[in-house]
Scaffold this motif. Structure first.
Motif, short mmCIF file in Angstrom:
data_model
loop_
_atom_site.label_atom_id
_atom_site.label_comp_id
_atom_site.label_asym_id
_atom_site.label_seq_id
_atom_site.Cartn_x
_atom_site.Cartn_y
_atom_site.Cartn_z
N ILE A 8 0.84 -1.19 0.00
CA ILE A 8 0.00 0.00 0.00
C ILE A 8 0.88 1.25 0.00
O ILE A 8 2.01 1.21 0.49
CB ILE A 8 -1.00 0.03 1.19
N GLU A 9 0.35 2.32 -0.57
CA GLU A 9 1.11 3.57 -0.63
C GLU A 9 0.24 4.73 -0.16
O GLU A 9 -0.73 4.54 0.57
CB GLU A 9 1.64 3.77 -2.06
N ASN A 10 0.59 5.93 -0.62
CA ASN A 10 -0.03 7.15 -0.10
C ASN A 10 -1.55 7.20 -0.17
O ASN A 10 -2.17 7.86 0.64
CB ASN A 10 0.55 8.38 -0.81
N ASN A 42 3.75 10.32 3.89
CA ASN A 42 4.51 10.25 2.64
C ASN A 42 5.17 8.88 2.51
O ASN A 42 6.39 8.75 2.47
CB ASN A 42 5.55 11.36 2.58
N ILE A 43 4.35 7.86 2.47
CA ILE A 43 4.81 6.48 2.45
C ILE A 43 5.69 6.18 1.24
O ILE A 43 6.72 5.52 1.36
CB ILE A 43 3.59 5.54 2.53
N SER A 44 5.29 6.67 0.08
CA SER A 44 6.04 6.36 -1.14
C SER A 44 7.49 6.81 -1.02
O SER A 44 8.42 6.04 -1.29
CB SER A 44 5.39 7.02 -2.36
N ASN A 45 7.71 8.05 -0.59
CA ASN A 45 9.08 8.55 -0.46
C ASN A 45 9.81 7.95 0.71
O ASN A 45 10.99 7.62 0.62
CB ASN A 45 9.09 10.08 -0.32
N PHE A 46 9.13 7.80 1.84
CA PHE A 46 9.82 7.37 3.06
C PHE A 46 10.19 5.89 3.03
O PHE A 46 11.25 5.51 3.48
CB PHE A 46 8.96 7.68 4.29
N TYR A 47 9.30 5.05 2.53
CA TYR A 47 9.53 3.60 2.58
C TYR A 47 10.00 3.02 1.24
O TYR A 47 10.98 2.30 1.19
CB TYR A 47 8.28 2.86 3.07
N TYR A 48 9.28 3.32 0.17
CA TYR A 48 9.58 2.68 -1.11
C TYR A 48 10.83 3.24 -1.81
O TYR A 48 11.59 2.49 -2.40
CB TYR A 48 8.38 2.80 -2.07
N ALA A 49 11.04 4.54 -1.72
CA ALA A 49 12.13 5.17 -2.47
C ALA A 49 13.49 4.56 -2.17
O ALA A 49 14.32 4.40 -3.07
CB ALA A 49 12.15 6.68 -2.23
N GLY A 50 13.73 4.17 -0.91
CA GLY A 50 15.02 3.62 -0.55
C GLY A 50 15.13 2.11 -0.70
O GLY A 50 16.13 1.51 -0.31
N LEU A 69 8.87 -1.51 6.03
CA LEU A 69 10.28 -1.85 5.99
C LEU A 69 11.07 -0.64 5.50
O LEU A 69 10.75 -0.07 4.46
CB LEU A 69 10.50 -3.02 5.02
N ILE A 70 12.07 -0.24 6.29
CA ILE A 70 12.98 0.82 5.87
C ILE A 70 14.33 0.17 5.59
O ILE A 70 14.94 -0.40 6.49
CB ILE A 70 13.19 1.88 6.97
N LYS A 71 14.75 0.23 4.35
CA LYS A 71 16.07 -0.30 4.01
C LYS A 71 17.08 0.79 4.33
O LYS A 71 16.98 1.90 3.83
CB LYS A 71 16.11 -0.68 2.52
N PHE A 72 18.05 0.47 5.20
CA PHE A 72 19.01 1.52 5.60
C PHE A 72 20.45 1.16 5.26
O PHE A 72 21.36 1.93 5.52
CB PHE A 72 18.85 1.87 7.09
N ALA A 73 20.67 0.00 4.66
CA ALA A 73 21.99 -0.39 4.19
C ALA A 73 21.78 -1.39 3.05
O ALA A 73 20.66 -1.85 2.83
CB ALA A 73 22.79 -1.03 5.33
N ASP A 74 22.84 -1.74 2.36
CA ASP A 74 22.70 -2.65 1.21
C ASP A 74 21.95 -3.93 1.56
O ASP A 74 21.12 -4.39 0.78
CB ASP A 74 24.08 -3.02 0.63
#
Length: 163
Positions: A8-10, A42-50, A69-74
């Motif tokens: 799901i997104e914004n 701002n789900i799209s930018n905060f979660y999906y973009a990274g 899920l927030i990806k914060f490293a490779d």
């Protein structure tokens, strides 16, 4: 009534905010507001973009659970926003498990090997749930430097998906 889990997104922001704030504020009296959680708007930018994601559990088109899920490293990411509406918790629906399984499957497909999360000790059922799913307790000092921790969190868990 089988839950449907989907990304799901914004467009779901209002439903997401209603669900999460209600659980945080009314059920657990956590002094947190929407201003403290601008990511929800701002789900799209905060979660999906990274390279992360945000999933919702729906029963009869009603949003009853979330996980993000927030990806914060490779190859490392943080679980956030794991909430299930009170009436839909437990083994009968297994919504939390289905949400977590969906997130873990995404991690495996995207070569994310280490999952981390922060929470608070009052959420005892959540802590038991993570334990049952093989998350191990770690100290704040053991978190990766890039881990996006939130101020209220004081209990941390880690899961290595390579094991």
């Amino acid at each position: 009534m089988k839950p449907v889990i989907k990304p799901i997104e914004n467009q779901y922001s209002d439903a997401i905010v209603d669900l999460i704030l209600s659980i945080q504020q009314k059920e657990f009296n956590v002094p947190i507001t929407i201003e403290d959680q601008p990511d929800l708007l701002n789900i799209s930018n905060f979660y999906y973009a990274g390279g992360g994601g945000f999933w919702g559990a729906f029963i009869n088109d009603e949003l009853v659970g979330t996980i993000a899920l927030i990806k914060f490293a490779d190859n490392a990411a943080a679980i956030r926003k794991m909430f299930v509406k009170k009436e839909f918790r437990g083994k009968e629906f297994s919504i939390a498990q289905k949400l977590l399984d969906t997130l873990i499957e995404y991690c495996k497909e995207n070569k994310i090997d280490d999952l981390y999360l922060g929470t608070i000790s009052i959420l005892e059922a959540a802590l038991r749930f993570y334990e049952k799913n093989h998350f191990v307790e770690i100290q704040k000092e053991e978190l990766p430097n890039a881990f996006p921790w939130m101020a209220p969190d004081h209990v941390f868990r880690h899961l290595n998906l390579k094991k």
